[in-house]
Motif scaffolding. Structure first.
Motif, PDB file in Angstrom:
ATOM      1  N   VAL A 286      -2.788  30.506  81.164  1.00 55.10           N
ATOM      2  CA  VAL A 286      -1.475  30.075  80.974  1.00 55.10           C
ATOM      3  C   VAL A 286      -0.731  31.139  80.304  1.00 55.10           C
ATOM      4  N   LEU A 287       0.490  31.522  80.950  1.00 53.02           N
ATOM      5  CA  LEU A 287       1.364  32.585  80.207  1.00 53.02           C
ATOM      6  C   LEU A 287       2.443  31.800  79.760  1.00 53.02           C
ATOM      7  N   ALA A 288       2.649  31.738  78.466  1.00 50.64           N
ATOM      8  CA  ALA A 288       3.862  31.247  77.820  1.00 50.64           C
ATOM      9  C   ALA A 288       4.557  32.411  76.937  1.00 50.64           C
ATOM     10  N   THR A 289       4.987  33.214  77.456  1.00 49.06           N
ATOM     11  CA  THR A 289       5.253  34.601  76.769  1.00 49.06           C
ATOM     12  C   THR A 289       6.735  34.576  76.375  1.00 49.06           C
ATOM     13  N   GLY A 290       7.489  33.526  76.837  1.00 50.66           N
ATOM     14  CA  GLY A 290       8.827  33.561  76.455  1.00 50.66           C
ATOM     15  C   GLY A 290      10.070  34.349  77.028  1.00 50.66           C
ATOM     16  N   ALA A 291      10.833  34.538  76.499  1.00 49.81           N
ATOM     17  CA  ALA A 291      11.871  35.631  77.150  1.00 49.81           C
ATOM     18  C   ALA A 291      12.566  36.381  75.943  1.00 49.81           C
ATOM     19  N   HIS A 292      13.320  37.426  76.482  1.00 46.37           N
ATOM     20  CA  HIS A 292      13.877  38.486  75.578  1.00 46.37           C
ATOM     21  C   HIS A 292      15.305  38.210  75.880  1.00 46.37           C
ATOM     22  N   GLU A 293      16.208  38.508  74.975  1.00 51.05           N
ATOM     23  CA  GLU A 293      17.646  38.725  75.193  1.00 51.05           C
ATOM     24  C   GLU A 293      18.065  39.889  75.396  1.00 51.05           C
ATOM     25  N   ARG A 294      19.069  39.892  76.201  1.00 52.41           N
ATOM     26  CA  ARG A 294      19.449  41.020  76.726  1.00 52.41           C
ATOM     27  C   ARG A 294      20.726  41.782  76.076  1.00 52.41           C
ATOM     28  N   PRO A 295      20.761  42.865  75.984  1.00 50.36           N
ATOM     29  CA  PRO A 295      21.909  43.631  75.345  1.00 50.36           C
ATOM     30  C   PRO A 295      23.033  43.810  76.429  1.00 50.36           C
ATOM     31  N   ILE A 296      24.360  44.155  75.974  1.00 48.71           N
ATOM     32  CA  ILE A 296      25.293  44.482  76.956  1.00 48.71           C
ATOM     33  C   ILE A 296      25.718  45.814  76.759  1.00 48.71           C
ATOM     34  N   ALA A 297      26.164  46.604  77.801  1.00 51.30           N
ATOM     35  CA  ALA A 297      26.678  47.849  77.716  1.00 51.30           C
ATOM     36  C   ALA A 297      28.040  47.886  77.446  1.00 51.30           C
ATOM     37  N   PHE A 298      28.460  48.340  76.048  1.00 52.59           N
ATOM     38  CA  PHE A 298      29.828  48.617  75.797  1.00 52.59           C
ATOM     39  C   PHE A 298      29.746  49.936  74.909  1.00 52.59           C
ATOM     40  N   GLY A 299      31.155  50.331  74.655  1.00 52.93           N
ATOM     41  CA  GLY A 299      31.147  51.585  73.806  1.00 52.93           C
ATOM     42  C   GLY A 299      30.454  51.398  72.485  1.00 52.93           C
ATOM     43  N   ASN A 300      29.638  52.241  72.122  1.00 52.62           N
ATOM     44  CA  ASN A 300      28.896  52.367  70.942  1.00 52.62           C
ATOM     45  C   ASN A 300      28.093  51.092  70.399  1.00 52.62           C
ATOM     46  N   ASN A 301      27.772  50.466  71.533  1.00 55.57           N
ATOM     47  CA  ASN A 301      26.882  49.324  71.522  1.00 55.57           C
ATOM     48  C   ASN A 301      25.726  49.468  70.681  1.00 55.57           C
ATOM     49  N   ASP A 302      25.310  50.680  70.006  1.00 54.66           N
ATOM     50  CA  ASP A 302      24.324  51.057  69.378  1.00 54.66           C
ATOM     51  C   ASP A 302      24.297  51.099  67.969  1.00 54.66           C
ATOM     52  N   LEU A 303      25.656  50.590  67.341  1.00 54.71           N
ATOM     53  CA  LEU A 303      25.968  50.966  66.082  1.00 54.71           C
ATOM     54  C   LEU A 303      25.188  49.985  65.138  1.00 54.71           C
ATOM     55  N   PRO A 304      24.708  50.374  63.852  1.00 55.21           N
ATOM     56  CA  PRO A 304      23.997  49.524  63.102  1.00 55.21           C
ATOM     57  C   PRO A 304      24.845  48.194  62.837  1.00 55.21           C
ATOM     58  N   GLY A 305      24.410  47.223  62.878  1.00 60.52           N
ATOM     59  CA  GLY A 305      25.048  45.993  62.512  1.00 60.52           C
ATOM     60  C   GLY A 305      25.254  45.128  64.060  1.00 60.52           C
ATOM     61  N   ILE A 306      25.130  45.868  64.875  1.00 64.82           N
ATOM     62  CA  ILE A 306      25.117  45.198  66.413  1.00 64.82           C
ATOM     63  C   ILE A 306      23.757  44.654  66.665  1.00 64.82           C
ATOM     64  N   MET A 307      23.653  43.434  66.759  1.00 67.11           N
ATOM     65  CA  MET A 307      22.039  42.824  67.218  1.00 67.11           C
ATOM     66  C   MET A 307      22.173  41.705  68.190  1.00 67.11           C
ATOM     67  N   LEU A 308      20.970  41.491  68.592  1.00 64.09           N
ATOM     68  CA  LEU A 308      20.889  40.364  69.801  1.00 64.09           C
ATOM     69  C   LEU A 308      21.297  39.297  69.089  1.00 64.09           C
ATOM     70  N   ALA A 309      21.675  38.167  69.806  1.00 58.76           N
ATOM     71  CA  ALA A 309      22.132  36.886  68.994  1.00 58.76           C
ATOM     72  C   ALA A 309      20.981  35.953  68.805  1.00 58.76           C
ATOM     73  N   ASN A 310      19.823  36.052  69.648  1.00 55.31           N
ATOM     74  CA  ASN A 310      18.746  35.131  68.994  1.00 55.31           C
ATOM     75  C   ASN A 310      18.110  35.843  67.982  1.00 55.31           C
ATOM     76  N   ALA A 311      18.017  36.865  67.791  1.00 53.48           N
ATOM     77  CA  ALA A 311      17.490  37.867  66.656  1.00 53.48           C
ATOM     78  C   ALA A 311      18.369  37.282  65.332  1.00 53.48           C
ATOM     79  N   ALA A 312      19.548  37.419  65.409  1.00 54.92           N
ATOM     80  CA  ALA A 312      20.244  37.020  64.007  1.00 54.92           C
ATOM     81  C   ALA A 312      20.186  35.594  63.762  1.00 54.92           C
ATOM     82  N   CYS A 313      19.892  34.560  64.901  1.00 55.45           N
ATOM     83  CA  CYS A 313      19.567  33.302  64.474  1.00 55.45           C
ATOM     84  C   CYS A 313      18.308  33.152  64.083  1.00 55.45           C
ATOM     85  N   THR A 314      17.421  33.917  64.278  1.00 58.30           N
ATOM     86  CA  THR A 314      15.907  33.985  63.644  1.00 58.30           C
ATOM     87  C   THR A 314      15.829  34.602  62.300  1.00 58.30           C
ATOM     88  N   TYR A 315      16.938  35.372  61.912  1.00 59.84           N
ATOM     89  CA  TYR A 315      16.855  36.056  60.762  1.00 59.84           C
ATOM     90  C   TYR A 315      17.600  34.806  59.917  1.00 59.84           C
TER      91      TYR A 315
END
Ligand SMILES: [Zn+2]
Lengths: 1000, 95
Positions: A286-315
């Protein structure tokens, strides 16, 4: 201030257990239950590394194994390990981590200057940029790339830890212990099946530990703890925590790595293997491996402080950490919106939600409104601003208008959810594209596997639990247990608005880099460039742009990259297809893979019963297969050359002694044994008398020589075959194959007795005197004990078989005794030989003296393309009977003129010793290596030595039409030029064969 | 790694076995009677289907005996294994 971003009362950390750690040398403090990432964020550390290519500042993107940015070098010295994901490292007292890929420091990186040179670092830059000028590659480009690229540093000291391997067979293997995995495992475990439940975290529960939830009157984490306790109490359940399944192979074979000591810190749990490599064979998976959230491509979307929403919720919810004072969420679907609201419920720091949809779920909008968050529907984040941390974003309407700038210190993003189909795909299983969820889902597989929960797009908790129960029931039913079928759960509708890239949505070019693959620094522009340059296949584009090829294997980038490629090619996404998912799902260290198979245990070492004597007497050893054989026995002050010259001389003038135990020995018994040998050897065997020996040559059906050796007839129905040392197992397999598959009617049985007998070879003119002294009752005269015969008797007080065979052309005897008497026999022979100067010799001298006689060694003078006729051994090929390979001798290619034939070579310069493998050419004027004008190779040197007996260098060679060239000169190619050599008969020494009966 | 059922020992891991190529290619009864082409067909030419394949395996780290298997070369599903000399079983079950 320490832990300034800790949320009072929130999270599952133990505030009574503070832990001190260092990051880039800076002392910090976290708590038990933290990961390195959550502890850094709690201290306001967002800048954790530099990017691979452009050295841009990078922060933490995720809270799990999909993390592309937050890679660290953990610990120092022998314990150091590169490229670990800070999001997965459990914090311990004294942890010492530093950023990878930055110099001189993460705050001030000189190589960030590459960012200004980025126009040359586009897709395929390795292929394009560094071509010219050619001489620049070695001196400039390569050193520059090597210094700048690459991630952490591999340890240089030996690994101080141990690693174990486990094999586990089970009825049901459940991968992932989130709500769906637990719901699937429970019914199977309660039914008494042998269940293995594998979870990568140290605690069961998955998303239940990171969201507020209620199940059966319990909180999510309480429910998970209750399930864990129930499973743990069952004797039929194996519960593995801190264990990552990384490979799904044929017939439900899965591999996982369990981390047993890393959470305590290096060296803190002595006596416990650091990791275990688990090999599972499961009837059902049985594979119950979950899901990953996906980033969106926008300008400078790699700046520190920009995070996936489910990760922010986990933190926020699991670790009690807020990401800043003023946050903004950018979403296109209900799951992301929910993650943002759940984050805010704990962290209370969101000021804006930017939703690409015009009319999101009214219930969720109300929640936002009640929380005082401003929601901008029908809007997009176009560009983020900031240096080492995001400080603002520019927001536009979906029509491109109404641009406004909003100040913020962190951004949550969600472009949708990707089910974690990697293991399912490896199974192998096919995937189908869901256009409304814009993701890939499991489709079809032949493996015995169920998928459960978010992997099936059952994202919401109630759906995940129901789908887990369904998978559990289906698994029970498949294993023949009564189980009420549970209806298939509908997948979630996330009301997702397709959004891969803001530029694409707005159909305009925006400033800044729009990252798709954060770890390999691949941008939207790179993918579009690849499409423009003609790349059509997703596999080619992946390799050209390197999208998805970093250590994270594109967990956050593959689907976005694929969608942008499809857009650039104006093709639907399913038509472009996905790249192949390959093991390992997450990186596995070599230590874990090697397990205990290190050092002396990496490969078995075989030694003879006489080995201790060889060691004591200074033998230098040579590896022959797994055997350690004495190579030569240097006296004090002697080098190899001097030792071999002395040993070779002794064999021809008095006597030498050699350990021949390693030769393969096969006992062949049965009424049809002689007929069997007739079929596998090229010569005839039926008339060989009991007590006699014969040399034999074996060919494959293609007529090429495969092995040789002497076989003795012990009785009417019993033979003892010898094989070359390296081929012993192969020859036994060969005989078995023919007996079992082609000639099952023959009554013949083969048994390996290589290790049952020890063989001492006594070689040289004085060998008879030595044997006579050892066995006074035996008659060693030529008449009573002729060449190619054997006798049984008492030698040195031990029952022995003595063979009169010779691999040197000299009078020689091979004494065989049961192996436990091998050393005693050797010592007795040494003592008896003392008056004659009996000289121990190794494989090198054996090679010299056999080559002087033109005796071949299989695998050295042959290579699987050589017939008996090529070797000049027609004399051993029977014309009377059929045998394996005979029909091939009349094949046009085998019978043609001009084949390479075995010859001898004598150098004009007697001191010249040709290199084995050196090419031979005819015309010295045309010897340059130019295919147009060069002299073609006529063959090559197969054996080459300096002979003290011939007083010259000499060689054996395979030479085109060699036998017709006797007396002619060929030229041996050497690094220093050509060396003329005369082609001669391959028998150099004692051509008449007078010495084999002795010289007295 | 495949799970292979040795007809004598039962199901074992693939690492215990060695592969032996196409099954049912008999050594010709009278090689001398064959043309060069017919002999070359026997020595060098083997089928390489995408699909069901009858092939030889030997349980080299177990009972050391040879046997035949019905394997699908794309899915690796093994439909049956059987002893040498036995005819291949009906192949209807192979997917
Ligand atoms: Zn077996």
């Amino acid at each position: 201030m320490s832990n300034a971003f800790r949320i009072a009362g929130a999270g599952r950390i133990d505030r009574n257990a503070p832990l001190a750690f260092r990051f880039n040398g800076r002392p910090l403090q976290g708590y038990a239950g933290d990961t390195l990432a959550s502890a850094l964020l709690a201290n306001g550390v967002h800048l954790v590394g530099r990017s691979f290519k452009y050295h841009r500042p990078r922060g933490i993107l995720s809270a799990g194994h999909e993390e592309p940015n937050a890679l660290v070098q953990l610990e120092r010295g022998a314990y150091t390990e590169p490229n670990l994901r800070a999001t997965e490292i459990e914090l311990y007292e004294g942890l010492d981590a530093s950023s990878v890929n930055c110099w001189p420091s993460v705050d001030f990186d000189l190589r960030a200057a590459f960012g200004f040179a980025s126009p040359i670092l586009v897709a395929g830059f390795y292929n394009k940029t560094f071509k010219w000028p050619k001489s620049f590659w070695k001196k400039f480009y390569e050193p520059m790339i090597r210094a700048a690229a690459g991630l952490g540093t591999a340890p240089t000291e030996a690994d101080p830890d141990t690693y174990d391997r486990m094999h586990w067979h089970c009825d049901v293997l459940v991968v992932g212990a989130g709500p769906a995995g637990l719901a699937a495992a429970l019914p199977a475990a309660r039914a008494g099946l042998r269940v293995a439940l594998v979870e990568e975290a140290h605690e069961l529960g998955g998303s239940l530990l990171a969201r507020s939830a209620e199940i059966e009157g319990l909180s999510g984490s309480e429910w998970a703890a209750r399930a864990a306790a129930e499973l743990e109490a069952l004797p039929n359940v194996l519960l593995l925590r801190r264990t990552s399944v990384f490979g799904y192979y044929d017939h439900n074979y899965l591999m996982a790595v369990e981390r047993r000591t890393d959470h305590a810190g290096p060296g803190r749990m002595p006596g416990i293997a650091r990791k275990r490599l688990w090999h599972f064979r499961a009837r059902r998976v049985v594979l119950a491996t979950g899901a990953h959230e996906r980033p969106i491509a926008f300008g400078n979307n790699d700046l520190p402080g920009i995070m996936l929403a489910n990760a922010a919720c986990t933190y926020a919810q699991r670790y009690g950490v807020s990401l800043g004072r003023a946050g903004l969420a950018f979403v296109n679907n209900d799951a992301g919106l929910r993650h943002a609201l759940d984050t805010h419920a704990a962290a209370r720091n969101l000021t804006h939600i930017v939703d690409a949809r015009v009319s999101p779920d009214p219930g969720l909008l109300r929640r936002a409104d009640e929380a005082g968050i401003e929601v901008l529907t029908g809007h997009l984040v176009s560009t983020a601003g900031g240096g080492k941390r995001v400080s603002s974003v520019e927001v536009r309407g979906i029509d491109g208008g109404g641009a406004r700038r909003i100040a913020c210190d962190h951004v949550l993003m969600s472009g949708g959810l990707n089910p974690v189909v990697h293991l399912y795909s490896q199974a192998p299983g096919t995937l189908r594209y869901d256009a409304s969820l814009t993701c890939f889902l499991p489709d079809r597989t032949l493996q015995a596997v169920e998928t459960a929960g978010a992997i099936n797009a059952c994202f919401a908790l109630d759906r995940a639990l129901a789908d887990g129960a369904r998978a559990g029931a289906a698994t029970l039913a498949a294993l023949g247990h009564a189980a009420a079928p549970v209806p298939v759960e509908a997948r979630d509708d996330l009301k997702l608005q397709t959004l891969w890239s803001v530029q694409t949505s707005l159909n305009t070019e925006l400033p800044g880099k729009h990252f798709v693959d954060f770890q390999n620094d691949v941008t939207e522009r790179d993918i579009r460039l690849a499409a423009r340059e003609g790349f059509r296949s997703v596999e080619h584009t992946k390799r050209y742009t390197t999208n998805g090829m970093a250590t994270d294997q594109g967990k956050t980038s593959n689907v976005v990259g694929l969608a942008l490629l499809a857009d650039a090619l104006a093709k639907p996404i399913p038509e472009v297809g996905t790249t192949t998912f390959r093991p390992p799902f997450t990186p596995v260290t070599f230590g874990a893979l090697a397990g205990r198979d290190r050092g002396a245990l990496s490969d078995p070492v075989r030694t003879t019963p006489i080995h201790a004597w060889h060691v004591e007497n200074g033998a230098v050893f040579e590896d022959v297969g797994q055997w350690k054989r004495p190579w030569y026995f240097p006296l004090p002050g002697e080098d190899m050359h001097a030792a071999v010259q002395r040993e070779s001389k002794a064999v021809r003038t008095t006597a030498g002694i050699m350990d021949a135990t390693t030769l393969g020995k096969i006992d062949i018994q049965g009424p049809d044994a002689a007929e069997f040998l007739n079929r596998v050897y090229t010569n005839a065997w039926t008339k060989l008398g009991v007590g006699a020996c014969r040399y034999g040559l074996m060919c494959k059906p293609d007529g090429m020589v495969m092995d040789d050796g002497v076989t003795a007839r012990l009785a009417e129905d019993r033979f003892l075959m010898t094989t070359t040392t390296g081929n012993a197992a192969r020859v036994l397999d060969w005989l078995e194959e023919w007996l079992q598959t082609e000639w099952p009617g023959l009554k013949v049985y083969c048994t390996s007795v290589t290790e049952q007998w020890s063989t001492v070879a006594v070689v040289g003119p004085n060998s008879r005197k030595i044997l006579q002294a050892l066995a006074p009752e035996m008659d060693f005269s030529n008449a009573a004990f002729p060449f190619m015969s054997f006798r049984e008797g008492t030698v040195a007080g031990l029952q022995a078989r003595v063979f009169r065979i010779s691999f040197s052309g000299e009078l020689a005897y091979e004494i065989n005794v049961p192996s436990w008497h091998g050393l005693a026999m050797w010592q007795a022979v040494m003592a008896a030989g003392k008056p004659y100067g009996l000289t121990p010799y190794g494989t090198e001298t054996m090679h010299v003296v056999r080559a002087e006689k033109g005796y071949i060694i299989i695998g050295q003078d042959t290579d699987g393309t050589v017939t008996p006729q090529d070797l000049g051994m027609d004399w051993i090929v029977s014309k009377q009977k059929d045998f394996i390979g005979r029909r091939s001798f009349s094949r046009p290619d085998t019978a043609r003129a001009g084949r390479k034939q075995l010859v001898g070579l004598l150098p004009a310069d007697r001191s010249f010793v040709a290199a084995e493998g050196a090419h031979l050419v005819a015309d010295p004027q045309r010897a340059r290596h130019d295919p147009a004008t060069g002299s073609p190779s006529l063959g090559d040197v197969t054996s080459s030595y300096l002979s003290p007996n011939l007083e010259t260098g000499f060689a054996l060679a395979l030479l085109a039409d060699g036998r017709a060239l006797h007396g002619r000169t060929v030229h041996c190619v050497t690094a220093g030029g050509l060396q003329p050599m005369t082609v001669v008969d391959p028998v150099f020494f004692d051509k008449e064969g007078k010495r084999r009966d002795g010289i007295d | 790694m495949l799970k292979i059922t040795c007809p004598w020992c039962g199901a074992r891991e693939e690492i215990e076995f060695s592969y032996g190529g196409q099954a049912h290619v008999a050594y010709p009864a009278d090689p001398a009677a064959l043309s060069d082409d017919e002999w070359a067909q026997y020595v060098f030419m083997r089928d390489n289907p995408k699909g069901v394949f009858l092939e030889r395996w030997v349980h080299s780290q177990g009972c050391r005996r040879w046997f035949n298997a019905v394997r699908h070369t794309v899915t690796h599903q093994i439909d049956a294994t059987y002893k040498p000399g036995e005819p291949p079983p009906a192949q209807a079950g192979v997917k």
